[in-house]
Write a protein that holds these residues in place. Structure first.
Motif, mmCIF file in Angstrom:
data_model
loop_
_atom_site.group_PDB
_atom_site.id
_atom_site.type_symbol
_atom_site.label_atom_id
_atom_site.label_comp_id
_atom_site.label_asym_id
_atom_site.label_seq_id
_atom_site.Cartn_x
_atom_site.Cartn_y
_atom_site.Cartn_z
ATOM 1 N N VAL A 152 -2.976 -6.248 2.506
ATOM 2 C CA VAL A 152 -3.321 -6.642 1.141
ATOM 3 C C VAL A 152 -3.899 -8.052 1.137
ATOM 4 N N PRO A 153 -4.682 -8.407 0.103
ATOM 5 C CA PRO A 153 -5.168 -9.780 -0.019
ATOM 6 C C PRO A 153 -4.006 -10.731 -0.312
ATOM 7 N N GLU A 154 -4.037 -11.901 0.331
ATOM 8 C CA GLU A 154 -2.917 -12.835 0.212
ATOM 9 C C GLU A 154 -2.723 -13.327 -1.214
ATOM 10 N N ARG A 155 -3.808 -13.548 -1.959
ATOM 11 C CA ARG A 155 -3.671 -14.041 -3.330
ATOM 12 C C ARG A 155 -2.902 -13.057 -4.206
ATOM 13 N N LEU A 156 -3.018 -11.780 -3.897
ATOM 14 C CA LEU A 156 -2.287 -10.778 -4.664
ATOM 15 C C LEU A 156 -0.847 -10.685 -4.195
ATOM 16 N N ALA A 157 -0.625 -10.788 -2.883
ATOM 17 C CA ALA A 157 0.712 -10.599 -2.331
ATOM 18 C C ALA A 157 1.637 -11.766 -2.649
ATOM 19 N N ALA A 158 1.125 -12.980 -2.625
ATOM 20 C CA ALA A 158 1.980 -14.162 -2.718
ATOM 21 C C ALA A 158 2.911 -14.155 -3.931
ATOM 22 N N PRO A 159 2.413 -13.896 -5.159
ATOM 23 C CA PRO A 159 3.331 -13.942 -6.309
ATOM 24 C C PRO A 159 4.244 -12.734 -6.433
ATOM 25 N N LEU A 160 4.044 -11.690 -5.610
ATOM 26 C CA LEU A 160 4.813 -10.461 -5.760
ATOM 27 C C LEU A 160 5.965 -10.342 -4.769
ATOM 28 N N THR A 161 5.973 -11.174 -3.737
ATOM 29 C CA THR A 161 6.932 -10.962 -2.645
ATOM 30 C C THR A 161 8.373 -11.141 -3.085
ATOM 31 N N SER A 162 8.685 -12.236 -3.783
ATOM 32 C CA SER A 162 10.081 -12.490 -4.136
ATOM 33 C C SER A 162 10.602 -11.455 -5.125
ATOM 34 N N ALA A 163 9.757 -11.032 -6.059
ATOM 35 C CA ALA A 163 10.201 -10.078 -7.081
ATOM 36 C C ALA A 163 10.485 -8.702 -6.500
ATOM 37 N N HIS A 164 9.842 -8.359 -5.388
ATOM 38 C CA HIS A 164 9.989 -7.018 -4.821
ATOM 39 C C HIS A 164 10.780 -7.009 -3.511
ATOM 40 N N GLY A 165 11.311 -8.158 -3.074
ATOM 41 C CA GLY A 165 12.017 -8.199 -1.804
ATOM 42 C C GLY A 165 11.100 -7.935 -0.630
ATOM 43 N N LEU A 166 9.924 -8.572 -0.642
ATOM 44 C CA LEU A 166 8.908 -8.333 0.373
ATOM 45 C C LEU A 166 8.633 -9.603 1.180
ATOM 46 N N ARG A 167 7.969 -9.422 2.292
ATOM 47 C CA ARG A 167 7.516 -10.544 3.122
ATOM 48 C C ARG A 167 6.055 -10.318 3.476
ATOM 49 N N THR A 168 5.325 -11.394 3.669
ATOM 50 C CA THR A 168 3.973 -11.294 4.203
ATOM 51 C C THR A 168 3.981 -11.813 5.629
ATOM 52 N N LEU A 169 3.287 -11.111 6.500
ATOM 53 C CA LEU A 169 3.173 -11.485 7.907
ATOM 54 C C LEU A 169 1.701 -11.620 8.263
ATOM 55 N N ASP A 170 1.403 -12.617 9.072
ATOM 56 C CA ASP A 170 0.035 -12.751 9.560
ATOM 57 C C ASP A 170 -0.296 -11.597 10.484
ATOM 58 N N CYS A 171 -1.516 -11.114 10.392
ATOM 59 C CA CYS A 171 -1.959 -10.064 11.307
ATOM 60 C C CYS A 171 -2.029 -10.619 12.724
ATOM 61 N N PRO A 172 -1.751 -9.791 13.708
ATOM 62 C CA PRO A 172 -1.745 -10.289 15.087
ATOM 63 C C PRO A 172 -3.119 -10.724 15.585
ATOM 64 N N VAL A 173 -4.179 -10.275 14.942
ATOM 65 C CA VAL A 173 -5.531 -10.732 15.292
ATOM 66 C C VAL A 173 -6.250 -11.076 13.998
ATOM 67 N N PRO A 174 -7.213 -11.988 14.033
ATOM 68 C CA PRO A 174 -7.926 -12.351 12.796
ATOM 69 C C PRO A 174 -8.718 -11.168 12.247
ATOM 70 N N LEU A 175 -8.761 -11.102 10.928
ATOM 71 C CA LEU A 175 -9.546 -10.082 10.251
ATOM 72 C C LEU A 175 -10.668 -10.748 9.465
ATOM 73 N N ASP A 176 -11.652 -9.951 9.051
ATOM 74 C CA ASP A 176 -12.750 -10.487 8.250
ATOM 75 C C ASP A 176 -12.218 -11.067 6.942
ATOM 76 N N ALA A 177 -12.809 -12.170 6.524
ATOM 77 C CA ALA A 177 -12.439 -12.733 5.227
ATOM 78 C C ALA A 177 -12.839 -11.771 4.119
ATOM 79 N N LEU A 178 -12.117 -11.830 3.021
ATOM 80 C CA LEU A 178 -12.421 -11.001 1.861
ATOM 81 C C LEU A 178 -13.156 -11.885 0.858
ATOM 82 N N ASP A 179 -14.453 -11.685 0.735
ATOM 83 C CA ASP A 179 -15.300 -12.511 -0.132
ATOM 84 C C ASP A 179 -15.653 -11.728 -1.382
ATOM 85 N N GLU A 180 -15.183 -12.206 -2.530
ATOM 86 C CA GLU A 180 -15.485 -11.554 -3.792
ATOM 87 C C GLU A 180 -16.694 -12.226 -4.449
ATOM 88 N N HIS A 181 -17.639 -11.396 -4.883
ATOM 89 C CA HIS A 181 -18.854 -11.874 -5.532
ATOM 90 C C HIS A 181 -18.967 -11.266 -6.928
#
Length: 318
Positions: A260-289
């Motif tokens: 998931v995009p980090e901006r979406l995940a960040a505010p939802l983790t504590s409310a849902h008992g979730l964690r975000t983990l960095d991917c083991p390899v870099p992924l393409d940036a998500l560029d919104e236009h």
């Protein structure tokens, strides 16, 4: 019913007010709500619906289990009604000075729920402050925007999306809004949270929650599955959802994982008992236009809207 018209009627013989009511009815799927939106009485809208049914030889709104649904013809008409009304509004606004503080124009933006969540608060505040009498119609996509995106853009004022290849067509303009990165979303009880490290193989063994994934081949056009395909992962998809914001609900308390995009995940983790983990390899940036039909370039109202969306993107948290 059968269609009465054997050929297209002459424009001079049409009551174009019917078009405005048609658009409201197809949007609201309810006579009372359509009347409220138009600022007219319910009997007036009911009478217009009867005229429209006679004209098209179709029920248009069909009652099913206590609610109205669009007939197949009405579903076909919905996009055409939006396009014609938008074009008419632009036509009659041409050459007039635009004042956002007094305009009653409606602007339509198309995007997924992820950019809507990120941009929404700032965009809403700016819109309310600068154009208090205008209307904003935010259409949320229910599936990945496909090869018809170039035509879809012509039906709305703008579309927020990553720069996919089928947008790069003549007559379509864009401006970058914001950049995000992909993170792995897991439940706090997932063993991956306690692992000293994990790799692609560990991710490949997990059941996945994937938004906007079509079931007609892999990888689909969904951004998350394209990233997984780039990693060489063909996931076991346990849950498919048509919403980014639904993803946490189907990850929480399970061994599932989602990208998931980090901006979406960040505010939802504590409310849902979730964690975000960095991917083991870099992924393409998500560029919104922001994308729009270049025919709008000289429209002062559209220029103001584009500037508003850009300023909303500048105002979002890092």
């Amino acid at each position: 019913m059968s269609h009465r018209q054997s050929g297209p009627p002459h424009l001079a013989n049409l009551d174009l007010n019917l078009l405005v009511t048609l658009r409201a009815l197809l949007r609201e799927r309810n006579v009372t709500r359509a009347a409220r939106h138009l600022g007219v009485t319910q009997p007036a809208v009911s009478a217009t619906l009867s005229r429209l049914r006679r004209h098209f030889g179709d029920e248009l709104l069909v009652r099913v289990q206590g609610a109205y649904v669009l007939s197949p013809l009405a579903a076909q008409l919905a996009g055409q009604a939006e396009a014609v009304c938008a074009a008419a509004e632009r036509l009659f606004a041409t050459g007039r000075a635009f004042d956002p503080a007094s305009t009653e124009r409606e602007f339509t933006l198309l995007m997924a729920d992820y950019p809507a969540s990120v941009l929404g608060p700032a965009l809403s505040r700016l819109f309310d402050r600068e154009a208090p009498h205008a209307a904003l119609h935010l259409q949320l996509v229910r599936e990945t925007i496909g090869s018809g995106a170039g035509e879809t853009i012509r039906l709305v004022d703008g579309m927020v999306s990553p720069p996919l290849g089928h947008f790069r067509t003549p007559g379509v303009a864009s401006v970058p809004l914001f950049t995000d990165r992909w993170v792995c979303l897991v439940s706090a009880c997932n063993p991956l949270c306690e692992a000293a490290s994990f790799g692609i193989e560990d991710l490949a063994r997990q059941p996945w929650v994937v938004p906007y994934h079509r079931d007609d081949g892999y990888p689909s056009a969904a951004p998350a599955t394209r990233q997984l395909a780039a990693l060489g992962i063909r996931p076991r998809i346990a849950v498919r959802v048509e919403s980014y914001r639904a993803v946490p609900d189907f990850v929480a308390g399970t061994r599932r994982v989602a990208l998931v995009p980090e901006r979406l995940a960040a505010p939802l983790t504590s409310a849902h008992g979730l964690r975000t983990l960095d991917c083991p390899v870099p992924l393409d940036a998500l560029d919104e236009h922001l994308w729009w039909d270049a025919s709008h370039d000289e429209d002062p109202a559209h220029s103001w809207l584009r500037d508003l969306v850009v300023r909303a993107a500048v105002g979002i948290a890092p």
